[in-house]
Design a protein around this motif. Structure first.
Motif, PDB file in Angstrom:
ATOM      1  N   LEU A  86       0.817  -1.213   0.000  1.00  0.00           N
ATOM      2  CA  LEU A  86       0.000   0.000   0.000  1.00  0.00           C
ATOM      3  C   LEU A  86       0.853   1.266   0.000  1.00  0.00           C
ATOM      4  O   LEU A  86       0.644   2.166  -0.829  1.00  0.00           O
ATOM      5  N   ILE A  87       1.814   1.355   0.915  1.00  0.00           N
ATOM      6  CA  ILE A  87       2.680   2.538   0.981  1.00  0.00           C
ATOM      7  C   ILE A  87       3.466   2.699  -0.311  1.00  0.00           C
ATOM      8  O   ILE A  87       3.593   3.807  -0.853  1.00  0.00           O
ATOM      9  N   MET A  88       3.995   1.607  -0.824  1.00  0.00           N
ATOM     10  CA  MET A  88       4.761   1.670  -2.069  1.00  0.00           C
ATOM     11  C   MET A  88       3.881   2.155  -3.220  1.00  0.00           C
ATOM     12  O   MET A  88       4.290   2.996  -4.033  1.00  0.00           O
ATOM     13  N   GLY A  89       2.659   1.636  -3.301  1.00  0.00           N
ATOM     14  CA  GLY A  89       1.748   2.052  -4.358  1.00  0.00           C
ATOM     15  C   GLY A  89       1.381   3.518  -4.256  1.00  0.00           C
ATOM     16  O   GLY A  89       1.338   4.235  -5.263  1.00  0.00           O
ATOM     17  N   LEU A  90       1.111   3.982  -3.034  1.00  0.00           N
ATOM     18  CA  LEU A  90       0.769   5.386  -2.842  1.00  0.00           C
ATOM     19  C   LEU A  90       1.943   6.299  -3.174  1.00  0.00           C
ATOM     20  O   LEU A  90       1.761   7.389  -3.724  1.00  0.00           O
ATOM     21  N   PHE A  91       3.157   5.838  -2.858  1.00  0.00           N
ATOM     22  CA  PHE A  91       4.330   6.646  -3.208  1.00  0.00           C
ATOM     23  C   PHE A  91       4.468   6.758  -4.729  1.00  0.00           C
ATOM     24  O   PHE A  91       4.665   7.851  -5.262  1.00  0.00           O
ATOM     25  N   LEU A  92       4.375   5.630  -5.421  1.00  0.00           N
ATOM     26  CA  LEU A  92       4.518   5.649  -6.877  1.00  0.00           C
ATOM     27  C   LEU A  92       3.459   6.536  -7.530  1.00  0.00           C
ATOM     28  O   LEU A  92       3.766   7.384  -8.378  1.00  0.00           O
TER      29      LEU A  92
ATOM     30  N   LEU B 127      -1.287   2.691  -8.640  1.00  0.00           N
ATOM     31  CA  LEU B 127      -2.698   2.404  -8.391  1.00  0.00           C
ATOM     32  C   LEU B 127      -2.957   0.898  -8.344  1.00  0.00           C
ATOM     33  O   LEU B 127      -3.782   0.421  -7.551  1.00  0.00           O
ATOM     34  N   TRP B 128      -2.250   0.136  -9.169  1.00  0.00           N
ATOM     35  CA  TRP B 128      -2.406  -1.322  -9.151  1.00  0.00           C
ATOM     36  C   TRP B 128      -1.965  -1.897  -7.810  1.00  0.00           C
ATOM     37  O   TRP B 128      -2.644  -2.757  -7.242  1.00  0.00           O
ATOM     38  N   PHE B 129      -0.846  -1.415  -7.290  1.00  0.00           N
ATOM     39  CA  PHE B 129      -0.379  -1.886  -5.974  1.00  0.00           C
ATOM     40  C   PHE B 129      -1.368  -1.510  -4.870  1.00  0.00           C
ATOM     41  O   PHE B 129      -1.599  -2.290  -3.945  1.00  0.00           O
ATOM     42  N   VAL B 130      -1.944  -0.307  -4.949  1.00  0.00           N
ATOM     43  CA  VAL B 130      -2.914   0.127  -3.936  1.00  0.00           C
ATOM     44  C   VAL B 130      -4.134  -0.786  -3.959  1.00  0.00           C
ATOM     45  O   VAL B 130      -4.601  -1.249  -2.910  1.00  0.00           O
ATOM     46  N   LEU B 131      -4.691  -1.034  -5.149  1.00  0.00           N
ATOM     47  CA  LEU B 131      -5.867  -1.908  -5.251  1.00  0.00           C
ATOM     48  C   LEU B 131      -5.549  -3.314  -4.789  1.00  0.00           C
ATOM     49  O   LEU B 131      -6.350  -3.959  -4.100  1.00  0.00           O
ATOM     50  N   ARG B 132      -4.373  -3.799  -5.152  1.00  0.00           N
ATOM     51  CA  ARG B 132      -3.961  -5.150  -4.750  1.00  0.00           C
ATOM     52  C   ARG B 132      -3.853  -5.251  -3.230  1.00  0.00           C
ATOM     53  O   ARG B 132      -4.298  -6.250  -2.629  1.00  0.00           O
TER      54      ARG B 132
END
Length: 295
Positions: free
Chosen positions: A226-232, A285-290
């Motif tokens: 989640l944190i990684m996705g939000l950062f990207l 966004l894909w990492f956040v949804l995942r």
């Protein structure tokens, strides 16, 4: 021209000394790199020492491993940042002058390339030490914004990477012939957007504060990725916005393309920074949804 701001009396060098006829200087930009790494180191150790922040109260790695991880990441930043600049921004020049590629001290680093280098270094480190990859990505991502903030402030001090011409009250008259080469400005000094400060505020201060709040107050580390996705996604959106105000790289500017668009049709298109940010936004966004679905 309306009232604008003069560039403050700042030196890119903190101090310099002469030894045996050679000048050695500590520049603010180098200091920003060092401070950014030290802050990231401290932030990572602090998070790892709080098991409650992590899923099942189990941090992904030991605090003592952070020093080793940072060594890998530094190599990833330098190699990735340099190769990214070479491949994304001036491939023709460096193909003709391959010996120039290793001259990092002369400038020329690309954030998107550096990010890719960090991803590869983190992946290899995680595989070697059997560390959960997504949690390691979260740990690294949440420590990056302070370094971005300091780096962009150093860009401002160095009077580099300034923005497009502007007459806004906070526009800055940057020194140097390149900064004063403004088509359409025939009298007086040319003022520009301080786009370095825009980036410092968005991708450094705002994004960094949001990630820290999510990690410590909303349990974001409990959702790997989640944190990684939000950062990207957050960095990608920030950079995409700032590109509207940032002066494009000279190699993309031409009489028929004054906005320096790397891809355009009939005068409308995207800069290289925007093109490179789109995959970041999509992947983030894909990492956040995942992460949200797996929680």
């Amino acid at each position: 021209m309306q009232a604008v701001l003069n560039f403050p009396d700042l030196s890119p060098e903190l101090f310099s000394i002469s030894v045996f006829g050679m000048e050695f200087a500590l520049r603010w930009y180098a200091l920003a790199y060092i401070a950014g790494i030290l802050i990231a180191w401290r932030m990572a150790v602090m998070a790892l020492r709080r098991p409650a922040l992590w899923r099942d109260d189990t941090p992904p790695m030991k605090p003592e491993q952070v020093e080793d991880l940072i060594t890998w990441i530094i190599l990833g930043v330098i190699l990735g940042g340099r190769l990214g600049f070479v491949l994304f921004y001036q491939p023709g020049y460096y193909l003709s002058h391959p010996a120039e590629i290793v001259k990092v001290w002369q400038g020329g680093m690309a954030f998107h390339g550096g990010l890719l280098g960090v991803v590869i270094a983190s992946y290899l480190y995680a595989r070697r030490h059997k560390i959960p990859l997504l949690s390691l990505g979260d740990l690294v991502a949440y420590t990056v914004p302070p370094g971005l903030l300091l780096g962009r402030l150093s860009n401002f001090v160095n009077a580099e990477l300034w923005g497009r011409p502007s007459e806004l009250p906070w526009a800055v008259i940057f020194p140097g012939m390149a900064a004063q080469d403004c088509p359409g400005v025939v009298a007086g000094m040319c003022a520009r957007h301080p786009s370095q400060l825009y980036e410092a505020a968005l991708e450094g201060m705002l994004l960094g504060a949001a990630l820290i709040w999510l990690a410590y107050r909303r349990g974001a580390f409990h959702k790997p990725g989640l944190i990684m996705g939000l950062f990207l996604a957050g960095y990608g959106v920030s950079r995409f916005i700032v590109e509207f105000f940032r002066q494009p790289d000279a190699q993309f500017v031409s009489p028929g393309n004054p906005l320096g668009l790397a891809w355009h049709v009939s005068g409308y298109g995207l800069t290289m920074g925007q093109l490179l940010s789109l995959p970041m936004i999509a992947l983030g966004l894909w990492f956040v949804l995942r992460a949200r679905r797996a929680a």
